[in-house]
Enzyme design. Structure first.
Site, short mmCIF file in Angstrom:
data_model
loop_
_atom_site.label_atom_id
_atom_site.label_comp_id
_atom_site.label_asym_id
_atom_site.label_seq_id
_atom_site.Cartn_x
_atom_site.Cartn_y
_atom_site.Cartn_z
N LYS A 22 -1.65 10.46 10.78
CA LYS A 22 -0.66 10.91 10.08
C LYS A 22 -1.19 12.52 9.17
CE LYS A 22 1.07 9.79 5.66
NZ LYS A 22 1.23 10.83 5.16
N ASN A 23 -2.05 12.64 8.79
CA ASN A 23 -2.35 13.46 7.43
C ASN A 23 -3.11 14.46 8.48
OD1 ASN A 23 -1.72 12.41 5.51
ND2 ASN A 23 -3.26 11.71 4.44
N CYS A 116 4.53 12.92 -8.54
CA CYS A 116 5.11 12.47 -7.84
C CYS A 116 4.37 10.87 -8.29
CB CYS A 116 4.67 12.25 -6.35
SG CYS A 116 2.96 11.72 -5.83
N ARG A 121 0.96 16.70 -8.92
CA ARG A 121 0.37 16.54 -7.81
C ARG A 121 0.80 18.60 -8.40
NH1 ARG A 121 1.13 13.05 -3.43
NH2 ARG A 121 -1.42 14.15 -2.09
N ASP A 307 -7.00 7.30 -0.71
CA ASP A 307 -6.33 6.64 0.28
C ASP A 307 -6.28 5.19 0.15
OD1 ASP A 307 -4.44 9.21 -0.40
OD2 ASP A 307 -5.04 9.62 2.00
N ARG A 399 6.38 5.64 5.57
CA ARG A 399 6.26 7.37 5.60
C ARG A 399 4.75 7.46 6.83
NH1 ARG A 399 4.27 9.36 0.03
NH2 ARG A 399 4.36 10.60 2.01
C1 UD1 Z 1 -4.12 15.06 0.65
C2 UD1 Z 1 -2.96 13.80 1.01
C3 UD1 Z 1 -3.56 12.78 0.19
C4 UD1 Z 1 -4.12 12.20 -0.10
C5 UD1 Z 1 -5.42 13.41 -1.16
C6 UD1 Z 1 -6.47 12.84 -1.04
C7 UD1 Z 1 -1.74 14.87 3.43
C8 UD1 Z 1 -0.56 15.01 3.87
N1 UD1 Z 1 -1.79 14.16 1.91
O1 UD1 Z 1 -2.86 14.95 -0.07
O2 UD1 Z 1 -2.71 11.70 0.80
O3 UD1 Z 1 -4.44 11.45 -1.40
O4 UD1 Z 1 -5.15 15.03 0.04
O5 UD1 Z 1 -7.66 13.19 -0.22
O6 UD1 Z 1 -3.17 15.29 3.85
N2 UD1 Z 1 -5.24 20.31 -6.82
C9 UD1 Z 1 -4.87 20.93 -7.52
N3 UD1 Z 1 -4.05 21.91 -7.61
C10 UD1 Z 1 -3.96 22.29 -6.62
C11 UD1 Z 1 -4.12 20.91 -5.68
C12 UD1 Z 1 -4.51 19.82 -6.26
O7 UD1 Z 1 -5.54 20.11 -9.40
O8 UD1 Z 1 -3.01 22.85 -6.27
C13 UD1 Z 1 -5.46 18.30 -7.74
C14 UD1 Z 1 -4.43 17.68 -7.53
O9 UD1 Z 1 -3.84 16.69 -8.55
C15 UD1 Z 1 -5.59 15.82 -7.39
C16 UD1 Z 1 -6.80 16.96 -6.10
O10 UD1 Z 1 -6.56 18.01 -6.43
O11 UD1 Z 1 -6.51 15.34 -8.14
C17 UD1 Z 1 -7.09 16.33 -4.53
O12 UD1 Z 1 -5.57 16.92 -4.34
P1 UD1 Z 1 -5.60 17.28 -2.64
O13 UD1 Z 1 -6.61 17.58 -2.23
O14 UD1 Z 1 -4.74 18.50 -3.16
O15 UD1 Z 1 -4.45 15.96 -2.17
P2 UD1 Z 1 -3.34 16.59 -1.07
O16 UD1 Z 1 -3.60 17.57 0.00
O17 UD1 Z 1 -2.16 16.86 -2.09
#
Ligand code: UD1
Length: 423
Positions: A22-23, A116, A121, A307, A399
């Site tokens: 999915k990701n 969430c 996030r 995850d 989901r």
């Molecule tokens: C993706 C995955 C999710 C997984 C996560 C971490 C998808 C659709 N989702 O989510 O299942 O749990 O990677 O492996 O692929 N952060 C910031 N600023 C930002 C973005 C992120 O501080 O702009 C922080 C987040 O709060 C978190 C960390 O960075 O603490 C990692 O998050 P991130 O890798 O961005 O997660 P997603 O890409 O949203």
């Protein structure tokens, strides 16, 4: 709403085929709008998040068809560049449309995703990266509104307080393929899903170097063509079934996977004293009646995936000794702790650490799913527990897990989907 009713303890046997990731699929589907014609994607998991992204694309004017794990996307009719709150609030992953929309149409209007249950996030890294590529971004009535005449390559440091960001890397990488000149992303995410996205973009004609490392270089091109592409298998779904096998002390074959993507899990299972049979495209569980406690620290890839943290915690509730699980990616991602304790686990929380004291048995109980992976952990607990476990609000599971109960039933698990009675 629906619930799962699970009769434990389960004994599983046989083979389970893992679906597409999915990701990986989500950012690839979003990036497909950069192509000039129709994209065909194979091995698409038929899960709710994929239908949500397809609804957003359809709302924008694209033609989308999903049939038997194949998805066709024709973006030629896109005339709206907005992702409204109703969609974004159910799936944060839709943020990965931001980069593609800006690269192709020079504009995007996106509802702010908000927090969430797994904690706050933020999207500051997405915004920082896109601004560096020349996008003007303002915040307007809860929407991020981005505009650009033409993206321009730049050197971008994408690290945040929690390390790299998967979807910020996806957004900036995708957008940079059509930017003028060269882009270098430092502290890029190395996840296999990012490598898959880069391979897809390269097939479309993008020039990308270094994917899978922390430094990705992109030479912008003028156009990308539409292609056919097969999505990689879902390492998180695979890890979930491997843990289902071990927690139920069952021998099962988890097939159609890339074992190399699961080295951190294999390593921890071996540290717990278990044998793991690793084949070219499968892992077979070699169960034991006892396993040892192990400490886990979640980290970006190739570290232990956040995850799989909840599912690993379920497994460690029955280990010999005390395990400490430290969550370094989403420090508040522990909502499943209270529910696992309802099944008889002994887990306490200390900030971003969970201390799991192994117990001899879990007992069936009524529990509530709270997010996608936490729900899977409760199913694991229910399979291992003695008696009946009811997991309510399983829409979270739908989901991201394709036909979860069907696959478990095929392995011999006693699990049924039932309507929840109205209170
Ligand atoms: C993706 C995955 C999710 C997984 C996560 C971490 C998808 C659709 N989702 O989510 O299942 O749990 O990677 O492996 O692929 N952060 C910031 N600023 C930002 C973005 C992120 O501080 O702009 C922080 C987040 O709060 C978190 C960390 O960075 O603490 C990692 O998050 P991130 O890798 O961005 O997660 P997603 O890409 O949203």
């Amino acid at each position: 709403m629906e619930k799962f009713v699970i009769e434990g303890p389960a004994k599983l046997e046989g083979t389970v085929e893992i679906s597409g990731a999915k990701n990986a699929a989500l950012p690839i589907i979003c990036a497909s709008i950069l192509g000039e014609g129709k994209t065909v994607l194979y091995n698409i998991p038929e899960v709710k998040d994929i239908h949500t992204i397809s609804r957003i694309l359809t709302y924008m004017g694209a033609k989308v068809k999903i049939e038997k794990n194949t998805m066709e996307i024709d973006p030629s009719g896109i005339f709206k560049y907005t992702a409204p709150y109703e969609f974004v609030s159910t799936m944060r992953g839709s943020i990965c449309l931001l980069g593609p929309l800006l690269a192709k149409y020079g504009q995007a209007r996106f509802s702010m995703p908000g927090g969430c249950v797994i904690g706050p996030r933020p999207i500051d890294l997405h915004i920082k990266g896109l601004k560096k590529l020349g996008v003007e971004i303002i915040n307007e009535e809860g929407y991020i509104v981005g505009k650009t005449k033409r993206l321009k390559g730049n050197r971008i440091f994408l690290g945040g307080n929690f390390g790299s960001s998967v979807l910020a890397t996806a957004n900036v990488l995708t957008a940079a393929t059509l930017a003028k000149g060269e882009t270098i992303i430092e502290f890029a995410a190395c996840e296999p899903e990012i490598v898959d996205l880069a391979r897809f973009l390269k097939k479309m004609g993008a020039k990308i170097y270094g994917e899978g490392s922390h430094l990705i270089r992109i030479e912008g091109v003028k156009k990308l063509k539409s292609v056919e592409y097969t999505i990689i298998p879902d390492r998180i779904e695979a890890g979930t079934y491997i843990l289902c096998g071990y927690i139920t002390k069952s021998k099962i074959k988890v097939k159609n996977i890339i074992p190399f993507h699961l080295l951190s899990l294999i390593d921890k299972l071996e540290e717990a004293g278990l044998n793991v049979e690793v084949g070219e495209d499968y892992i077979e569980t070699k169960p034991k009646s006892k396993w040892n406690a192990v400490d886990i620290v979640t980290l970006p890839y190739p570290g232990f995936p956040t995850d799989l943290q909840a599912q690993m915690m379920a497994f460690l509730t029955l280990a010999d000794g005390i395990s400490v699980i430290t969550e370094k990616v989403f420090p508040e991602r522990f909502i499943h702790v209270g529910e696992l304790n309802r099944l008889g686990a002994n887990i306490t929380l200390d900030g971003s650490k969970a201390i799991v004291k192994g117990v001899r048995k879990l007992y069936g109980a009524k529990v509530m799913a709270s997010d996608l992976r936490a729900s899977a952990a409760l199913v694991l607990g229910g399979l291992a527990a003695e008696g009946i476990t009811e997991v309510s609000r399983i829409y979270h599971l739908d989901r991201g897990y394709e036909r979860f109960e069907e696959k478990l039933q095929k392995l011999g698990g006693k699990i049924k989907r039932e309507k929840e009675e109205k209170k």
